[in-house]
Design a protein around this motif. Structure first.
Motif, PDB file in Angstrom:
ATOM      1  N   MET A  70      27.582  44.241  29.983  1.00  0.00           N
ATOM      2  CA  MET A  70      28.833  45.135  29.844  1.00  0.00           C
ATOM      3  C   MET A  70      29.779  44.956  29.629  1.00  0.00           C
ATOM      4  SD  MET A  70      31.471  42.080  32.276  1.00  0.00           S
ATOM      5  CE  MET A  70      32.472  43.338  32.048  1.00  0.00           C
ATOM      6  N   PRO A  71      30.598  46.593  29.255  1.00  0.00           N
ATOM      7  CA  PRO A  71      31.901  46.560  28.507  1.00  0.00           C
ATOM      8  C   PRO A  71      32.653  45.514  28.510  1.00  0.00           C
ATOM      9  CG  PRO A  71      32.472  48.433  29.988  1.00  0.00           C
ATOM     10  CD  PRO A  71      31.515  47.430  30.314  1.00  0.00           C
ATOM     11  N   PHE A  72      33.520  45.564  27.141  1.00  0.00           N
ATOM     12  CA  PHE A  72      33.707  43.804  27.212  1.00  0.00           C
ATOM     13  C   PHE A  72      36.010  44.585  28.137  1.00  0.00           C
ATOM     14  CE2 PHE A  72      35.511  39.811  25.397  1.00  0.00           C
ATOM     15  CZ  PHE A  72      34.863  39.157  25.527  1.00  0.00           C
ATOM     16  N   ALA A  73      35.484  44.432  29.359  1.00  0.00           N
ATOM     17  CA  ALA A  73      36.407  44.746  29.943  1.00  0.00           C
ATOM     18  C   ALA A  73      37.459  44.097  29.835  1.00  0.00           C
ATOM     19  CB  ALA A  73      36.298  46.118  31.391  1.00  0.00           C
ATOM     20  N   PHE A  74      38.054  42.569  29.642  1.00  0.00           N
ATOM     21  CA  PHE A  74      38.788  41.774  29.975  1.00  0.00           C
ATOM     22  C   PHE A  74      40.259  42.184  29.360  1.00  0.00           C
ATOM     23  CE2 PHE A  74      34.410  39.410  29.718  1.00  0.00           C
ATOM     24  CZ  PHE A  74      34.774  39.451  30.608  1.00  0.00           C
ATOM     25  N   CYS A  75      40.045  42.758  28.536  1.00  0.00           N
ATOM     26  CA  CYS A  75      41.581  43.486  28.000  1.00  0.00           C
ATOM     27  C   CYS A  75      42.220  44.088  28.843  1.00  0.00           C
ATOM     28  CB  CYS A  75      41.283  44.492  26.620  1.00  0.00           C
ATOM     29  SG  CYS A  75      39.999  45.523  27.169  1.00  0.00           S
ATOM     30  N   THR A  76      41.614  45.126  30.058  1.00  0.00           N
ATOM     31  CA  THR A  76      42.547  45.504  31.312  1.00  0.00           C
ATOM     32  C   THR A  76      43.236  44.769  32.050  1.00  0.00           C
ATOM     33  OG1 THR A  76      40.339  45.801  32.357  1.00  0.00           O
ATOM     34  CG2 THR A  76      41.010  47.560  30.469  1.00  0.00           C
ATOM     35  N   ARG A  77      42.729  43.347  32.480  1.00  0.00           N
ATOM     36  CA  ARG A  77      42.897  43.226  33.213  1.00  0.00           C
ATOM     37  C   ARG A  77      43.061  43.680  34.934  1.00  0.00           C
ATOM     38  NH1 ARG A  77      48.556  43.020  32.958  1.00  0.00           N
ATOM     39  NH2 ARG A  77      48.315  44.059  31.062  1.00  0.00           N
ATOM     40  N   GLU A  78      42.473  44.518  35.229  1.00  0.00           N
ATOM     41  CA  GLU A  78      41.912  45.188  35.870  1.00  0.00           C
ATOM     42  C   GLU A  78      40.917  44.294  36.872  1.00  0.00           C
ATOM     43  OE1 GLU A  78      42.827  50.207  34.187  1.00  0.00           O
ATOM     44  OE2 GLU A  78      41.166  48.846  33.925  1.00  0.00           O
ATOM     45  N   LYS A  79      40.957  44.271  37.935  1.00  0.00           N
ATOM     46  CA  LYS A  79      39.855  43.403  38.980  1.00  0.00           C
ATOM     47  C   LYS A  79      38.803  44.495  39.494  1.00  0.00           C
ATOM     48  CE  LYS A  79      42.177  39.797  38.849  1.00  0.00           C
ATOM     49  NZ  LYS A  79      41.416  38.708  38.631  1.00  0.00           N
ATOM     50  N   THR A  80      39.047  45.684  38.819  1.00  0.00           N
ATOM     51  CA  THR A  80      37.951  46.333  39.819  1.00  0.00           C
ATOM     52  C   THR A  80      36.320  46.386  38.723  1.00  0.00           C
ATOM     53  OG1 THR A  80      37.184  48.841  39.093  1.00  0.00           O
ATOM     54  CG2 THR A  80      38.229  48.349  37.461  1.00  0.00           C
ATOM     55  N   TRP A  81      36.475  45.470  37.382  1.00  0.00           N
ATOM     56  CA  TRP A  81      35.372  44.768  35.847  1.00  0.00           C
ATOM     57  C   TRP A  81      34.508  44.558  36.680  1.00  0.00           C
ATOM     58  CZ3 TRP A  81      34.219  49.180  33.211  1.00  0.00           C
ATOM     59  CH2 TRP A  81      35.124  49.920  32.665  1.00  0.00           C
ATOM     60  N   CYS A  82      35.227  43.223  37.879  1.00  0.00           N
ATOM     61  CA  CYS A  82      34.275  42.370  38.088  1.00  0.00           C
ATOM     62  C   CYS A  82      33.287  42.813  39.318  1.00  0.00           C
ATOM     63  CB  CYS A  82      35.451  41.557  39.075  1.00  0.00           C
ATOM     64  SG  CYS A  82      36.615  40.665  39.020  1.00  0.00           S
ATOM     65  N   GLU A  83      33.277  44.164  39.268  1.00  0.00           N
ATOM     66  CA  GLU A  83      31.743  44.545  39.918  1.00  0.00           C
ATOM     67  C   GLU A  83      30.498  43.809  39.468  1.00  0.00           C
ATOM     68  OE1 GLU A  83      31.045  48.284  41.641  1.00  0.00           O
ATOM     69  OE2 GLU A  83      32.862  48.827  42.189  1.00  0.00           O
ATOM     70  N   PHE A  84      31.210  44.207  37.977  1.00  0.00           N
ATOM     71  CA  PHE A  84      29.741  43.869  37.036  1.00  0.00           C
ATOM     72  C   PHE A  84      28.968  42.599  36.794  1.00  0.00           C
ATOM     73  CE2 PHE A  84      30.998  48.120  34.804  1.00  0.00           C
ATOM     74  CZ  PHE A  84      30.020  48.630  33.925  1.00  0.00           C
ATOM     75  N   ALA A  85      30.072  41.272  37.757  1.00  0.00           N
ATOM     76  CA  ALA A  85      29.008  40.546  37.666  1.00  0.00           C
ATOM     77  C   ALA A  85      27.820  39.843  38.501  1.00  0.00           C
ATOM     78  CB  ALA A  85      30.647  39.551  38.314  1.00  0.00           C
ATOM     79  N   GLU A  86      26.937  39.128  37.294  1.00  0.00           N
ATOM     80  CA  GLU A  86      25.782  38.846  38.500  1.00  0.00           C
ATOM     81  C   GLU A  86      25.160  37.454  38.990  1.00  0.00           C
ATOM     82  OE1 GLU A  86      22.410  41.081  35.948  1.00  0.00           O
ATOM     83  OE2 GLU A  86      23.985  42.427  35.258  1.00  0.00           O
TER      84      GLU A  86
END
Lengths: 408, 408
Positions: free
Chosen positions: B141-157
């Motif tokens: 996944m992209p290293f999206a933790f900078c955004t604090r947006e929870k939508t990126w949690c979709e990438f969790a597996e």
């Protein structure tokens, strides 16, 4: 031998600086400015436009350096200005030196000659307004532990012995804290010997002492023949110029030793050392800088200079013939900061005094930024170490159940 | 911005290597051979005539590197031949890569594109006979933790999810252990998320997992918004090719974390990371090499590559305007060894595969030489940490009684 300086890099016979005198000078003389800038950013941590500045010292200090032939360098580290605290800028000096007379000279002459050799270098530190000065490990004697001969024990001194008295006068004269690493003889405990740093306050008083915690058993470092592991814990000395601690020589290889001084609140940790090229030179900047980063304090690294030759040949436990020299003590004293920056190093071949101005506020600034002290989970490690020191400790190992299955 | 690559050092548009691609290449291109030798001795720890050798890889691997435009380098570390043990040579590979599609592409497309991008690099590792392969932190996944947006949690597996299945086939095909660092979703514990390294055995089986122990709270590394401190201790995985452990990203700043893997018997510790230039680049080689030296094991450091730009601007908590990029992930993956040597690093700008042959016997050889494990005095530190974690801990401070006396 690998640790011999190659022809091209040999110091000239008059002791002036030439060739490969320090890594920084080699790079500076051979790289284009824009390349040097990029290399310095990585190697000296000069990131984010926070250049390390050089400091101009009084002419009297420069004159002493010229007259007595020692390297003299001075830098200042960057720290941010705060709104609620004034800067706490401290000027710190480190002295590296070779011995003054051959090791076969009468011991009393050797001792006196070292004192006389150090006098102008300490004066240069005083003239430069140094607040805290640190000398190298067992500066008052040759590093004779390679020989395993007990005659060198004669050099051991009381905490308030001759060397301390010598330095006390400079401490008072220059209003300077002085750290004096000596071979200590403890007459209150039946002549036990220790490798000890005496901390002399800026009024000439003895604030206290720290005894080296970790003793090497590697190469020619037969120090465990002479003194034992220290029994003074990890004291931090609260001086007129900040909270300081001393991690003596081989202790720098132990991250836990560095950590302990940090847990006790050190802002500057001095690492007075005596170490030779073949054994440790590539490790030298790594361990100091890592300690400064991990513990959010300044590190001041000092190593002695020159090749010391002893009267009787000794073996090094490496299958090679007996020899009389201890390899090359490569100097390279320098400073490291919590922001991962570091100064260039003093000469590899020459006596020297390196000075740095440091705002001790940088320590807390980096604690606040990286919060290593809050993310460290010390409870996990307290528990692990408590289990580890038991003889029946079982490591946490997860074995592949298919370990011995044949591959297809 | 400091972390932007300067004009002169920019990679050319076709992705070929030019200018300041790595520190080693910059020095190699600009220093005379005899200077480079001396600089390498200090910077790469190539002491005592023990040169780091380059390894020739099969043409098929070189062809994949050329076709798909990734950096490919291979080295072998020196170890002494022993009389009572055979060498235990392991070939280790590390992959660094940028993301494959812009972060505003549909998530499913992004995931698939990363898998497809990695396929030829993993094939090159397989073709090269790599025994243990490690990917970068949350490689899927992209290293999206900078955004604090929870939508990126979709990438969790799940541990045995899509990414693991993808890698299992390569593990079997190439008889290769693969370490796969993912964002883990733990459905057996109410959808808890973790930053997890899955260890896949060379038969395609899951040997186990390790969850990141230390979570950053610095700069754009808002990872504590997404997952918590790991609860799996410091496991060492006994694989067909040696005992390995994983210290994920920010854990490298904690010497105790490195130590714990050593106490549990690790011979190689992998440090899959995602870190940017302005924050950490000068620390990057220091911490890895220090860990290798202090713990007498090999360290394998991996960092992602490129600048990731996110759909919505975010602030960095540094008073600067909101922006959409996470700075430059500077690659620079490399290996460090117990003897203080290290390899040159992969490109700062380009995907890459770096390979090293290492004789695991070197670990014990350096334990026998330096005996850090015997001079460490762990009992002192077990006691100190047990006291330190109590709220009423009192640091060991010795104050100068004349602290507030006026100077003369």
């Amino acid at each position: 031998m690998e640790n011999e300086v190659k022809d091209e890099f040999k110091a000239s016979s008059d002791g002036s600086i030439c060739g490969f005198d320090s890594l920084y000078r080699l790079l500076k003389e051979n790289l284009k400015p824009q390349h040097l800038e990029e290399v310095s950013r990585l190697l000296h941590g000069l990131n984010c436009g926070k250049a390390l500045n050089t400091v101009t010292l009084p002419e009297s200090a420069a004159a002493l350096s010229l007259e007595h032939g020692f390297d003299l360098q001075a830098f200042s580290f960057h720290a941010d200005k705060e709104q609620l605290r004034e800067p706490r800028i401290v000027r710190v000096g480190l002295i590296q030196n070779s011995i003054a007379l051959p090791t076969n000279a009468p011991f009393l002459d050797q001792k006196r000659a070292i004192l006389e050799k150090l006098r102008p270098i300490i004066d240069a530190a005083g003239a430069s307004g140094v607040n805290i000065l640190c000398l190298q490990e067992t500066w008052m004697m040759p590093f004779a532990f390679c020989t395993r001969e007990k005659t060198w024990c004669e050099f051991a001194e009381l905490v308030d012995g001759e060397s301390t008295k010598f330095l006390k006068s400079f401490a008072v004269k220059y209003n300077m804290v002085i750290i004096s690493p000596i071979l200590e003889r403890d007459i209150n405990h039946g002549e036990v010997m220790w490798n000890t740093a005496v901390v002399i306050g800026n009024h000439g008083n003895i604030i206290g002492k720290h005894r080296k915690n970790h003793i090497p058993r590697v190469g020619d470092f037969n120090e465990s023949t002479y003194y034992m592991e220290g029994n003074t814990g990890h004291p931090v000395f609260e001086t007129a110029y900040g909270k300081i601690a001393i991690n003596i020589c081989y202790g720098r290889h132990h991250p836990l030793n560095w950590l302990a001084f940090g847990l006790n609140g050190a802002e500057i940790v001095f690492n007075p050392s005596a170490t030779v090229g073949e054994l440790s030179e590539p490790m030298w900047p790594i361990e100091a800088r890592n300690a400064a980063i991990a513990n959010s304090y300044f590190v001041a690294s000092i190593n002695r200079v020159g090749t010391e030759i002893f009267p009787n040949p000794f073996t090094s436990g490496n299958g090679k013939p007996a020899h009389a020299d201890f390899g090359h003590f490569y100097g390279s004293s320098h400073f490291s900061a919590p922001d991962a920056s570091c100064t260039p190093s003093l000469s590899r071949n020459q006596d020297g005094l390196i000075i740095a101005d440091m705002d001790l506020n940088l320590c807390r600034q980096y604690k606040d930024k990286w919060v290593f002290q809050m993310t460290a989970r010390y409870d996990l490690y307290a528990d692990l170490l408590a289990r580890y020191v038991k003889p029946d400790f079982e490591p946490q190992v997860i074995s592949d159940p298919l370990l011995h299955k044949k591959s297809l």
